[in-house]
Design an enzyme around this catalytic site. Structure first.
Site, PDB file in Angstrom:
ATOM      1  CG  ASP A 216       7.158   6.551   9.617  1.00 52.46           C
ATOM      2  OD1 ASP A 216       8.274   6.606   9.066  1.00 52.46           O
ATOM      3  OD2 ASP A 216       6.695   7.474  10.319  1.00 52.46           O
ATOM      4  CD  GLU A 300      11.532   4.476   8.242  1.00 49.19           C
ATOM      5  OE1 GLU A 300      11.704   5.359   7.385  1.00 49.19           O
ATOM      6  OE2 GLU A 300      11.159   4.712   9.406  1.00 49.19           O
ATOM      7  CB  CYS A 367       4.985  11.444  -3.996  1.00 45.63           C
ATOM      8  SG  CYS A 367       3.197  11.351  -4.279  1.00 45.63           S
ATOM      9  CB  CYS A 386       3.273  15.115  -4.141  1.00 45.77           C
ATOM     10  SG  CYS A 386       4.317  14.750  -5.572  1.00 45.77           S
ATOM     11  CB  CYS A 389       0.990  13.941  -8.414  1.00 45.73           C
ATOM     12  SG  CYS A 389       1.243  13.212  -6.781  1.00 45.73           S
ATOM     13  CG  ASP A 396       4.336  10.369  10.962  1.00 43.59           C
ATOM     14  OD1 ASP A 396       5.481  10.680  10.573  1.00 43.59           O
ATOM     15  OD2 ASP A 396       3.813  10.834  11.992  1.00 43.59           O
TER      16      ASP A 396
END
Length: 435
Positions: A216, A300, A367, A386, A389, A396
């Site tokens: 990331d 990405e 998530c 999240c 959950c 990151d």
């Protein structure tokens, strides 16, 4: 399979050698500009432009009485290579694939541009061509092919033609492979020599590692890996921003294009060149370490040009938060994300690894544990929580795990061959040991 690699070193010519080098690159640049003017006329008349047509016109320039310096202050091989580069630039301009790629990024293809002499170079040919108008460029260069015929390397010195002789260069590493060509360039007042080599590679090299890694990219952290590692950014531009501003203020107080203005402008260019070198060196070290350690790397597919667009807007509709967006754009460009991706791509190819580019959409809102997607999952920049959950993690790190999962999905769907694999490497082998 063979791989091509370039080794670039700082060249240290003496004053006499520098005069000859300046004349050589000046002649090559002059021929480029003359041939570009001719090719633009051919383009207006819808005539066919290719390397053969342009190379055959070099003798016409040499036989012109006004351009007699081309017979004494030039290298025939470098002139031909410069014209072939111009023909290649026209080929890219006409290539429909290039048009399609630019259209995706909302850009238009551009014709080849005129070159002016690199700032700081004192070229003796300047007085011989006062009527020729130059536009913009920051680097002078020539390329010599058939290395064994015209050049040779002796330790930390390189033998060059046209009476240059042996020139010392800073040989910081061994040159591996067969040298096919040599490029001499001048940028920001410094000379460089680049050796283009060719080396045989195994047809299907196997990466020594068996691990996979998701990355990331960020600003406060250059990289966050799916294994929980953080790599700090170098921020070479930010570290020198105050110094640049100081130099630019001094430049604004001088008479434009005066000798003092040119001297001050050269200082600014040298500092920018230094900043770029710091970034380039740091990214090389980071990408080499990652490439040696992991067989599969997932990143990405970021559109950096779109992400760093100005928010100033238009006169009719002004933008908002322009100053904040400007600072963000500087930080994004300071990281060199695209350059880092390119480095990872070819280094993975060399070692038999795999680079996969995935769609960055929703990687920061998903998530990594239950795959629930919601904007509320990331209420702050640093923390991910999240709402379904209640999984809590660094934002990151969570995104890096999602990037890795997306890479595995691409790998399973496409049978081991991804869009991120280098185009030169056609073969794709399914590796069951990549985890």
């Amino acid at each position: 399979m063979k791989i091509n690699k370039a080794y670039k070193f700082r060249l240290e010519p003496n004053s006499e050698q520098e005069v000859i080098l300046n004349n050589l690159v000046g002649s090559a640049r002059f021929v480029w500009n003359q041939m570009l003017a001719i090719s633009l006329e051919m383009f207006a008349k819808n005539e066919f432009i290719n390397a053969t047509n342009l190379v055959n016109k070099i003798m016409n320039l040499k036989n012109n009485p006004d351009f007699g310096f081309l017979k004494t202050h030039s290298n025939a091989v470098s002139l031909q290579q410069k014209v072939r580069d111009l023909a290649a630039a026209w080929s890219r301009f006409f290539d429909p694939k290039v048009h399609a790629r630019l259209k995706e990024n909302k850009k238009k293809p551009r014709k080849p541009k005129f070159f002016k002499r690199a700032d700081g170079s004192e070229i003796q040919l300047r007085a011989l061509m006062p009527r020729f108008k130059h536009k913009s460029d920051g680097c002078d260069s020539i390329r010599l092919v058939q290395f064994d015929k015209y050049c040779r390397v002796e330790g930390n010195r390189v033998k060059l033609p046209n009476g240059i002789g042996l020139v010392k260069f800073r040989k910081s590493q061994a040159i591996i492979g067969t040298i096919k060509n040599v490029t001499l360039s001048k940028k920001s007042g410094h000379w460089y020599v680049s050796f283009g080599t060719e080396k045989a590679l195994l047809e299907n090299p196997i990466h020594p590692s068996k691990s996979a890694l998701g990355l990331d990219m960020g600003i406060t952290k250059l990289l966050t890996t799916s294994s929980g590692q953080y790599i700090k950014p170098k921020n070479s531009f930010k570290a020198n921003q105050i110094k640049i501003a100081k130099l630019q203020r001094r430049l604004s107080k001088k008479v434009k294009f005066s000798e003092n203005w040119k001297k001050q402008n050269r200082k600014i260019q040298k500092l920018h060149h230094h900043i770029a070198n710091i970034r380039h060196d740091y990214l090389h070290k980071v990408t080499t370490t990652l490439s040696k350690s992991h067989a599969m790397i997932v990143v990405e597919d970021l559109k950096v040009a779109n992400m760093s667009k100005s928010a100033s807007g238009t006169t009719a509709q002004k933008g908002c938060n322009v100053k904040a967006k400007s600072g963000l754009n500087k930080s994004i460009l300071d990281q060199g994300w695209h350059m880092m991706t390119v480095m990872l791509e070819y280094k993975q190819q060399w070692r038999g690894g795999l680079l996969i580019k995935v769609n960055p959409r929703y990687t920061s809102q998903t998530c990594s544990k239950c795959k629930h997607v919601a904007k509320e999952n990331r209420r702050t920049q640093a923390k991910f929580e999240c709402v379904k959950c209640m999984y809590v993690a660094n934002a990151d790190f969570n995104a890096a795990r999602n990037v890795l999962a997306a890479g595995h999905a691409v790998l399973s769907v496409e049978g081991g061959c991804s869009k991120g694999r280098p185009l030169k490497q056609k073969t794709c082998d399914n590796r069951e040991d990549v985890t």
